[in-house]
Design a protein around this motif. Structure first.
Motif, short mmCIF file in Angstrom:
data_model
loop_
_atom_site.label_atom_id
_atom_site.label_comp_id
_atom_site.label_asym_id
_atom_site.label_seq_id
_atom_site.Cartn_x
_atom_site.Cartn_y
_atom_site.Cartn_z
N PHE A 15 3.66 6.43 -17.51
CA PHE A 15 4.49 7.02 -16.88
C PHE A 15 5.22 6.63 -15.84
N ALA A 16 6.00 7.58 -15.02
CA ALA A 16 7.41 6.85 -14.26
C ALA A 16 7.49 8.29 -12.83
N VAL A 17 7.41 7.52 -11.91
CA VAL A 17 7.24 8.19 -10.51
C VAL A 17 9.10 7.74 -9.98
N VAL A 18 9.63 8.35 -10.21
CA VAL A 18 11.14 8.73 -9.03
C VAL A 18 11.46 9.00 -8.24
N ILE A 19 11.25 8.40 -6.97
CA ILE A 19 11.41 8.26 -5.61
C ILE A 19 12.62 7.76 -5.48
N ARG A 20 12.98 8.87 -3.88
CA ARG A 20 13.97 8.50 -3.93
C ARG A 20 14.54 7.27 -2.70
N ARG A 21 14.94 6.35 -2.82
CA ARG A 21 15.67 5.45 -2.09
C ARG A 21 15.47 5.85 -0.37
N PRO A 22 14.52 5.69 0.52
CA PRO A 22 14.44 5.71 1.81
C PRO A 22 15.69 4.78 2.51
N PRO A 23 16.34 5.46 3.56
CA PRO A 23 17.67 4.77 3.47
C PRO A 23 17.22 3.40 4.61
N ALA A 24 15.98 3.67 6.22
CA ALA A 24 16.03 3.31 6.32
C ALA A 24 15.05 1.38 5.60
N GLU A 25 14.99 0.49 5.65
CA GLU A 25 14.67 -0.99 5.66
C GLU A 25 12.85 -1.13 5.47
#
Length: 174
Positions: A139-149
């Motif tokens: 199972f894979a969950v794809v999350i957009r990478r947050p810009p803030a570190e």
């Protein structure tokens, strides 16, 4: 334009569902979830809205019905009236079969076309899978990478807390 994403893989359904729910609670943008089989409750966890495809189908069916009635009225009454057994030119019963057929034809074709356009399924589209074994047992969950570190580190920690087997960063055309 390529977007940076986080791809977290899971071996258990419950861990994957928990990760999706917590990611949404933390206001992370879950882009998609890849599963090898349908998962009950995933739509609610992702916050998927009800489809508008039924409204498109209704509009297409009414368009087909209107087109059929106008075409038959024009052909039988205005352009080429025929006297067949003394019947009136615009009898409704004679219009039923063609009207039914064009209603179904327009509804079916426009619904399928709308679905394919909305889902971005068209010939020549490059296939993209989040992980090579999502069609088998992962199972894979794809999350957009947050810009803030700091948010990015919190997202990584959240995925690890939910027993993610692997978390990778990638770029994808989303």
């Amino acid at each position: 334009m390529a977007s940076k994403i986080l791809v977290a893989t899971f071996t258990q359904v419950d861990d994957m569902l928990r990760a999706v729910k917590q990611a949404r609670r933390e206001m992370l943008r879950v882009y998609d979830v890849f599963t090898p089989f349908p998962v009950h409750g995933l739509d609610e966890a992702l916050g998927v809205r009800f489809t508008r495809l039924a409204k498109i189908t209704l509009i297409a069916a009414l368009t087909g019905l209107s087109f059929a009635l106008c075409l038959q009225f024009y052909a039988n009454v205005l352009d080429w009236p025929l006297n067949v057994g003394g019947k009136p030119d615009n009898t409704g019963l004679a219009f039923v079969p063609i009207s039914f057929e064009l209603t179904i034809l327009f509804a079916g074709l426009i619904t399928v076309g709308s679905f394919l356009l909305r889902a971005k399924l068209f010939p020549g589209k490059k296939v993209w899978l989040a992980h090579k074994s999502v069609t088998d047992d992962t199972f894979a969950v794809v999350i957009r990478r947050p810009p803030a570190e700091d948010v990015h580190q919190r997202a990584l920690a959240l995925l690890k807390e939910c027993n993610a087997a692997n978390v990778t960063e990638a770029e994808a055309d989303l």
